[in-house]
Design an enzyme around this catalytic site. Structure first.
Site, PDB file in Angstrom:
ATOM      1  N   PHE A 126      -2.752  -1.624  -7.516  1.00 18.48           N
ATOM      2  CA  PHE A 126      -2.599  -0.346  -8.097  1.00 18.48           C
ATOM      3  C   PHE A 126      -2.721   0.715  -6.924  1.00 18.48           C
ATOM      4  O   PHE A 126      -3.408   0.392  -5.817  1.00 18.48           O
ATOM      5  CB  PHE A 126      -3.722  -0.078  -9.394  1.00 18.48           C
ATOM      6  CG  PHE A 126      -3.547  -0.586 -10.383  1.00 18.48           C
ATOM      7  CD1 PHE A 126      -3.456  -2.108 -10.725  1.00 18.48           C
ATOM      8  CD2 PHE A 126      -2.850   0.118 -11.425  1.00 18.48           C
ATOM      9  CE1 PHE A 126      -3.098  -2.532 -11.988  1.00 18.48           C
ATOM     10  CE2 PHE A 126      -2.842  -0.371 -12.713  1.00 18.48           C
ATOM     11  CZ  PHE A 126      -2.645  -1.702 -12.988  1.00 18.48           C
ATOM     12  N   LYS A 140       0.161  -2.909   2.559  1.00 16.66           N
ATOM     13  CA  LYS A 140      -1.074  -4.022   2.003  1.00 16.66           C
ATOM     14  C   LYS A 140      -0.041  -5.198   1.935  1.00 16.66           C
ATOM     15  O   LYS A 140      -0.611  -6.153   1.484  1.00 16.66           O
ATOM     16  CB  LYS A 140      -1.639  -3.303   0.758  1.00 16.66           C
ATOM     17  CG  LYS A 140      -2.328  -2.235   0.995  1.00 16.66           C
ATOM     18  CD  LYS A 140      -3.451  -2.167  -0.013  1.00 16.66           C
ATOM     19  CE  LYS A 140      -4.248  -0.998  -0.105  1.00 16.66           C
ATOM     20  NZ  LYS A 140      -5.788  -0.783  -0.483  1.00 16.66           N
ATOM     21  N   ASP A 162     -14.014   2.284  -0.559  1.00 18.15           N
ATOM     22  CA  ASP A 162     -13.416   2.135   0.776  1.00 18.15           C
ATOM     23  C   ASP A 162     -14.481   1.689   1.944  1.00 18.15           C
ATOM     24  O   ASP A 162     -14.150   1.201   2.857  1.00 18.15           O
ATOM     25  CB  ASP A 162     -12.547   3.072   1.297  1.00 18.15           C
ATOM     26  CG  ASP A 162     -11.466   3.354   0.449  1.00 18.15           C
ATOM     27  OD1 ASP A 162     -10.717   2.134  -0.020  1.00 18.15           O
ATOM     28  OD2 ASP A 162     -10.901   4.379   0.155  1.00 18.15           O
ATOM     29  N   LYS A 168       1.890   2.265   0.413  1.00 21.61           N
ATOM     30  CA  LYS A 168       0.763   1.623   0.173  1.00 21.61           C
ATOM     31  C   LYS A 168       1.126   0.057   0.066  1.00 21.61           C
ATOM     32  O   LYS A 168       0.430  -1.088   0.485  1.00 21.61           O
ATOM     33  CB  LYS A 168      -0.105   2.026  -1.133  1.00 21.61           C
ATOM     34  CG  LYS A 168      -1.465   1.530  -0.984  1.00 21.61           C
ATOM     35  CD  LYS A 168      -2.295   2.356  -2.066  1.00 21.61           C
ATOM     36  CE  LYS A 168      -2.880   3.668  -1.638  1.00 21.61           C
ATOM     37  NZ  LYS A 168      -3.478   4.361  -2.368  1.00 21.61           N
ATOM     38  N   PRO A 197     -13.999  -4.526   3.055  1.00 15.66           N
ATOM     39  CA  PRO A 197     -12.695  -5.336   3.154  1.00 15.66           C
ATOM     40  C   PRO A 197     -11.848  -4.795   2.126  1.00 15.66           C
ATOM     41  O   PRO A 197     -12.170  -4.315   1.143  1.00 15.66           O
ATOM     42  CB  PRO A 197     -13.208  -6.807   2.744  1.00 15.66           C
ATOM     43  CG  PRO A 197     -14.428  -6.496   2.090  1.00 15.66           C
ATOM     44  CD  PRO A 197     -15.109  -5.379   2.875  1.00 15.66           C
ATOM     45  N   ASP A 198     -10.383  -4.826   2.618  1.00 13.62           N
ATOM     46  CA  ASP A 198      -9.567  -4.204   1.599  1.00 13.62           C
ATOM     47  C   ASP A 198      -9.078  -5.573   1.177  1.00 13.62           C
ATOM     48  O   ASP A 198      -8.342  -6.564   1.525  1.00 13.62           O
ATOM     49  CB  ASP A 198      -8.218  -3.671   2.278  1.00 13.62           C
ATOM     50  CG  ASP A 198      -7.247  -3.307   1.399  1.00 13.62           C
ATOM     51  OD1 ASP A 198      -6.873  -3.653   0.211  1.00 13.62           O
ATOM     52  OD2 ASP A 198      -6.647  -1.806   1.626  1.00 13.62           O
ATOM     53  N   ILE A 199      -9.546  -5.762  -0.355  1.00 11.99           N
ATOM     54  CA  ILE A 199      -9.255  -6.976  -0.963  1.00 11.99           C
ATOM     55  C   ILE A 199      -7.865  -7.508  -1.275  1.00 11.99           C
ATOM     56  O   ILE A 199      -7.245  -8.418  -1.046  1.00 11.99           O
ATOM     57  CB  ILE A 199      -9.955  -7.084  -2.043  1.00 11.99           C
ATOM     58  CG1 ILE A 199     -11.669  -6.734  -2.094  1.00 11.99           C
ATOM     59  CG2 ILE A 199      -9.968  -8.537  -2.711  1.00 11.99           C
ATOM     60  CD1 ILE A 199     -12.443  -6.466  -3.193  1.00 11.99           C
ATOM     61  N   ASN A 239     -16.758   4.857  -6.409  1.00 10.46           N
ATOM     62  CA  ASN A 239     -15.278   5.591  -7.167  1.00 10.46           C
ATOM     63  C   ASN A 239     -15.539   5.741  -8.533  1.00 10.46           C
ATOM     64  O   ASN A 239     -16.283   5.067  -9.239  1.00 10.46           O
ATOM     65  CB  ASN A 239     -14.092   4.706  -6.888  1.00 10.46           C
ATOM     66  CG  ASN A 239     -13.844   4.874  -5.431  1.00 10.46           C
ATOM     67  OD1 ASN A 239     -14.283   5.178  -4.574  1.00 10.46           O
ATOM     68  ND2 ASN A 239     -12.485   4.174  -5.210  1.00 10.46           N
TER      69      ASN A 239
HETATM   70  N1  CTP Z   1      -8.456  -2.193  -2.991  1.00  8.05           N
HETATM   71  C1  CTP Z   1      -8.951  -3.335  -2.845  1.00  8.05           C
HETATM   72  N2  CTP Z   1      -9.737  -3.302  -1.698  1.00  8.05           N
HETATM   73  C2  CTP Z   1     -10.232  -2.141  -1.110  1.00  8.05           C
HETATM   74  C3  CTP Z   1      -9.484  -0.906  -1.563  1.00  8.05           C
HETATM   75  C4  CTP Z   1      -8.505  -0.939  -2.526  1.00  8.05           C
HETATM   76  O1  CTP Z   1      -8.458  -4.304  -3.293  1.00  8.05           O
HETATM   77  N3  CTP Z   1     -11.115  -2.053  -0.176  1.00  8.05           N
HETATM   78  C5  CTP Z   1      -6.979  -2.222  -3.873  1.00  8.05           C
HETATM   79  C6  CTP Z   1      -7.120  -1.512  -5.232  1.00  8.05           C
HETATM   80  O2  CTP Z   1      -7.934  -2.536  -6.186  1.00  8.05           O
HETATM   81  C7  CTP Z   1      -5.838  -1.119  -5.788  1.00  8.05           C
HETATM   82  C8  CTP Z   1      -5.092  -0.860  -4.326  1.00  8.05           C
HETATM   83  O3  CTP Z   1      -6.046  -1.513  -3.232  1.00  8.05           O
HETATM   84  O4  CTP Z   1      -5.182  -2.345  -6.273  1.00  8.05           O
HETATM   85  C9  CTP Z   1      -4.992   0.413  -3.933  1.00  8.05           C
HETATM   86  O5  CTP Z   1      -6.515   1.181  -3.961  1.00  8.05           O
HETATM   87  P1  CTP Z   1      -6.557   2.632  -3.439  1.00  8.05           P
HETATM   88  O6  CTP Z   1      -7.748   2.934  -3.634  1.00  8.05           O
HETATM   89  O7  CTP Z   1      -5.444   3.681  -4.057  1.00  8.05           O
HETATM   90  O8  CTP Z   1      -6.049   2.571  -1.843  1.00  8.05           O
HETATM   91  P2  CTP Z   1      -6.830   2.703  -0.537  1.00  8.05           P
HETATM   92  O9  CTP Z   1      -6.115   1.753   0.274  1.00  8.05           O
HETATM   93  O10 CTP Z   1      -7.979   2.913  -0.859  1.00  8.05           O
HETATM   94  O11 CTP Z   1      -6.013   3.995  -0.197  1.00  8.05           O
HETATM   95  P3  CTP Z   1      -6.388   5.648  -0.222  1.00  8.05           P
HETATM   96  O12 CTP Z   1      -7.870   5.656  -0.647  1.00  8.05           O
HETATM   97  O13 CTP Z   1      -6.273   6.092   1.057  1.00  8.05           O
HETATM   98  O14 CTP Z   1      -5.426   5.959  -1.221  1.00  8.05           O
END
Ligand code: CTP
Length: 397
Positions: free
Chosen positions: A323, A341, A276, A337, A303-305, A208
């Site tokens: 964020f 989350k 992602d 979101k 993983p979505d941390i 990103n």
């Molecule tokens: N985040 C995370 N781990 C991931 C993706 C996102 O911890 N794999 C966290 C980011 O650090 C941020 C928040 O999730 O605090 C939102 O990130 P964003 O990229 O806007 O959201 P996504 O879940 O990726 O959703 P989208 O791309 O569909 O908007």
């Protein structure tokens, strides 16, 4: 204010040593006591008489001064202070510190001390840029030394660039931040920042866009309020702030593991732009270009941390801040979101190219929490960070 604090000021031998006279005045104006130590070379640039007159204390300069050893051994001298400040920190002093040398009083004190150490480097720009100095700087940072400056500008040697010692008032502000007990003292906060890089092969990756500027500013602002910050950062453009524990990572999986390893924490702020997806079966060797044959990449989800940590049943940080960088329907998407989350707060911003926020110095954010939706005016990323840190302090204290 620095009343009741004692600074052991080690003056190195560089032209910037003259600024130490003003530095001593400024420290004393704020109530600090200053114990001056001069290296032999420092005496070529300022006199012990001026230093001692301004500090109102004796100047220590020789390791083998038996009277001093009888009155106060060098070990004790290094420990009675709340901070050891090296200004100017010459390339030579930095090298000696990085390698643990103790050939004179100044370096012996630095090796023997158990109090925090801050350095204000000053040297010719080429000396500063030299890989050896940069290597030493890295070692000193790892050792927990706080670095203030150097600044960029015209230098006494006639060159221009980074290498000028920070101004006395900047050094005093850094000393203040380090020694004044802030509202977040005793709180441990994990901050993620920067992008992640997901390898395709050893030379290619997907990522990103993220400079790491906002995450870095947040870590610095939290640290300035006294928090113990663990800064888990992907490969960002901006250097990590001083005084925080830096955990460099590359991929989302590494970032997740580093965050988990940093727990327990009182709060976690997820400012990283995490990729992602990662490439399935990333190649260990470089994929060769074959005319007409395009490689096919397949992905698996990272993983979505933020979601993972927000939903920990055991050991979840008391406050989890995420964020949401959006380009459309900012508030609606960010609100969804936050619910999806399960984090406590979401800091939403519009990163459409027209806003100039991505890669710029400013940010316009909306804070979404249980209390509702709060628009903050557009301001510098540092100001956003300070405001957010103050809100976190209100919540945690
Ligand atoms: N985040 C995370 N781990 C991931 C993706 C996102 O911890 N794999 C966290 C980011 O650090 C941020 C928040 O999730 O605090 C939102 O990130 P964003 O990229 O806007 O959201 P996504 O879940 O990726 O959703 P989208 O791309 O569909 O908007």
């Amino acid at each position: 204010m620095l009343s009741g604090k004692r600074v052991l000021l080690i003056i190195g031998g560089g032209i910037a040593a003259y600024k130490c006279l003003d530095l001593i005045r400024r420290l004393k104006e704020r109530g600090a006591a200053v114990t001056p130590v001069m290296t032999r070379a420092a005496g070529e640039f300022v006199t012990a008489l001026s230093v001692s007159a301004l500090a109102g204390e004796k100047v220590y300069s020789d390791l083998f001064d038996l009277t001093d050893e009888a009155e106060m051994g060098h070990i004790q001298l290094s420990r009675v202070a709340d901070l050891v400040l090296v200004a100017p920190a010459t390339a030579d002093l930095m090298a000696k510190m990085a390698t643990g040398q103790a050939g004179d009083l100044a370096t012996t004190l630095l090796l023997a001390t158990d109090t925090p150490v801050m350095i204000a480097p000053a040297m010719n720009v080429r000396m500063w840029d030299h890989p050896a100095t940069q290597r030493n700087l890295g070692v000193l940072r790892q050792d927990g030394v706080t670095v203030v400056g150097p600044n960029e500008g015209d230098m006494a040697c006639g060159e221009f660039g980074p290498g000028r010692m920070a101004e006395p008032l900047e050094i005093v502000a850094a000393v203040d931040a380090l020694l004044t007990v802030g509202p977040l003292a005793g709180k441990r906060i994990v901050v993620t920042s920067g992008p992640t890089h997901e390898p395709i092969d050893p030379v290619r990756y997907i990522a990103n866009r993220s400079s790491g500027a906002q995450g870095t500013a947040i870590a610095a602002a939290l640290q300035a309020l006294g928090a113990e910050v663990v800064f888990v950062t992907g490969p960002a453009e901006v250097s990590p702030p001083d005084g925080v524990e830096v955990v460099p990572v590359e991929t989302a999986v590494q970032m997740r593991d580093a965050v988990r390893a940093a727990l327990p924490a009182d709060a976690a702020v997820f400012a990283a732009a995490v990729a992602d997806w990662r490439v399935v079966g990333a190649s260990d060797s470089k994929i060769k270009k074959i005319a007409g044959a395009l490689p096919t990449l397949s992905f698996e989800e990272n993983p979505d941390i933020l979601a993972e940590i927000s939903q920990m049943s055991d050991g979840r940080p008391g406050l989890v801040v995420g964020f949401a960088a959006e380009t459309d329907d900012v508030i609606a998407n960010a609100t969804a979101k936050r619910a999806r989350k399960h984090c406590d707060w979401i800091v939403a911003n519009d990163v459409s190219p027209a806003t100039g926020i991505m890669g710029g110095d400013e940010n316009a954010v909306t804070l979404i929490s249980d209390a509702g939706v709060e628009d903050w005016p557009r301001m510098g990323k540092d100001a956003v960070a300070q405001q957010l840190a103050a809100r976190i302090a209100d919540r945690l204290v």
